[in-house]
Design an enzyme around this catalytic site. Sequence first.
Site, PDB file in Angstrom:
ATOM      1  CB  CYS A 166      -0.972   0.141   1.216  1.00 10.70           C
ATOM      2  SG  CYS A 166      -2.050  -1.234   1.224  1.00 10.70           S
ATOM      3  CG  HIS A 306      -1.119   4.627   5.586  1.00 10.25           C
ATOM      4  ND1 HIS A 306      -1.170   4.612   4.209  1.00 10.25           N
ATOM      5  CD2 HIS A 306      -1.263   3.284   6.105  1.00 10.25           C
ATOM      6  CE1 HIS A 306      -1.338   3.097   3.837  1.00 10.25           C
ATOM      7  NE2 HIS A 306      -1.433   2.572   4.957  1.00 10.25           N
ATOM      8  CD  GLU A 317      -0.181   7.713   9.776  1.00 10.00           C
ATOM      9  OE1 GLU A 317       0.307   8.345   8.879  1.00 10.00           O
ATOM     10  OE2 GLU A 317      -1.127   6.883   9.786  1.00 10.00           O
ATOM     11  CE  LYS A 335      -5.293   4.504   3.055  1.00  6.84           C
ATOM     12  NZ  LYS A 335      -4.213   5.444   3.328  1.00  6.84           N
ATOM     13  CG  HIS A 340      -6.401   1.268   2.187  1.00  2.87           C
ATOM     14  ND1 HIS A 340      -5.546   1.727   1.345  1.00  2.87           N
ATOM     15  CD2 HIS A 340      -5.584   0.791   3.278  1.00  2.87           C
ATOM     16  CE1 HIS A 340      -4.221   1.419   1.464  1.00  2.87           C
ATOM     17  NE2 HIS A 340      -4.270   0.552   2.882  1.00  2.87           N
ATOM     18  CG  PHE A 399      -0.258  -5.958   4.372  1.00  5.34           C
ATOM     19  CD1 PHE A 399      -0.873  -5.454   5.614  1.00  5.34           C
ATOM     20  CD2 PHE A 399      -1.295  -6.723   3.801  1.00  5.34           C
ATOM     21  CE1 PHE A 399      -2.079  -5.448   5.830  1.00  5.34           C
ATOM     22  CE2 PHE A 399      -2.397  -6.881   4.396  1.00  5.34           C
ATOM     23  CZ  PHE A 399      -2.850  -6.167   5.320  1.00  5.34           C
TER      24      PHE A 399
END
Length: 411
Positions: A166, A306, A317, A335, A340, A399
């Site tokens: 991502c 993110h 984060e 998002k 996403h 990931f």
Amino acid sequence: MPARRMRYDVAVTGVGMVTPGGIGVRPSWDLILRGDSTASTDPELAGLPVDFSCRVPGFDADRLLGRRIAWRQDRMAHLGLVAAREAIADAGLDPKSWDGTRVGIVVGNALGGTRLFEEARSALVSEGPRQVPPMLIPQMGLSSLGGFLAIDCGATGPNLTTVTACASGATAIGTARDLLRSGVCDVVLTGGTEAALSPTIIAAFHQLGALSNRGDDPATASRPFDIGRDGFVAAEGAGILVLERPADARARGAEPRALISGYGASADAYHPTAPRADGAGVEQAVRMALADAGTPPEEVDHINAHGTSTPLNDVAEAQVIRRVFGDRPAVTSVKGALGHTLGAAGAIEAICTVLSVQHGVVPPTANLNNPDPQVELDIVTKAPRAMPVSTAISNSFGFGGLNAVLVINAA
């Protein structure tokens, strides 16, 4: 902290987006500023435990690209090509007149042409091998958008595909900047695309425990940094940027929207899916990007996070942001509105950050009604915030603990 280096700016002279908010930068950005959610029940996912997503509305590849082009490609390439054409036009460039040998392409993608692969697999099982399309391999490959885009615009320079889950779109932008820095290219088309809303992929994400289960109210399912978040909402989309050296852009009369001034990348080296709880890898990428841009943390006005709406990612984060920047920057995650978009997320969110810098406005984080007390940040909610944004960063994580951070400055 990494040693500072001489800052190297590249100009963003054109942008293009295809998102669940709409086809084009204007409808996408307008929806993001409103803080509307795009998640809804998805008929193509009927019968699955998670049957909702964020799809691009009204996308007709035959109409937008022409049937002769559209039939050869997977949807992820369709989205990327439409976004690229918008970005090239926005930059005021004409592929018919440029020197294609000096035009590079770097695009990110995480999962490839999953929809066509599922259809081919079904045909193989039910009807035999002769029903597998002969174009399946060039259609479904992760590098297919790069190849199709080069054909579409006559770009014969370096052509790369970045695959960092991502973070792929952001990794692509950082890599594209290096091509300009090296002198190999004068123009680079860069960004990311993803169209992986196929049943097998959604079922796999659900089995992994990554998706929200709020099927009773999909519109509120993606809620970054909210105490009630329970996973992300899968989405599709594409974002493409045109990058040039600032002097080259201005020499042809183009006014940059913003500057990409820093890039940092790292790997957590920790777990296949979970982020490090202490955020060490993320912090490493953030500090690398700041050092690359020659920018101290106190000069950052805005952070496009993110912010996936997953329990672990958002807290990790937020703790890094607090540790590096304190509570001063205005933080958002788009998002909540778009879901996403996986390998396209870093590119779409970089464009949103460019627009925030250019227009002096930070969009709200949709669906954030009850902030997690562990998230001690100035997160923009409810309405866009008008404010000067001279320096911003865009965070992207994937990931495998793959991290990419961009520093974006006013032109």
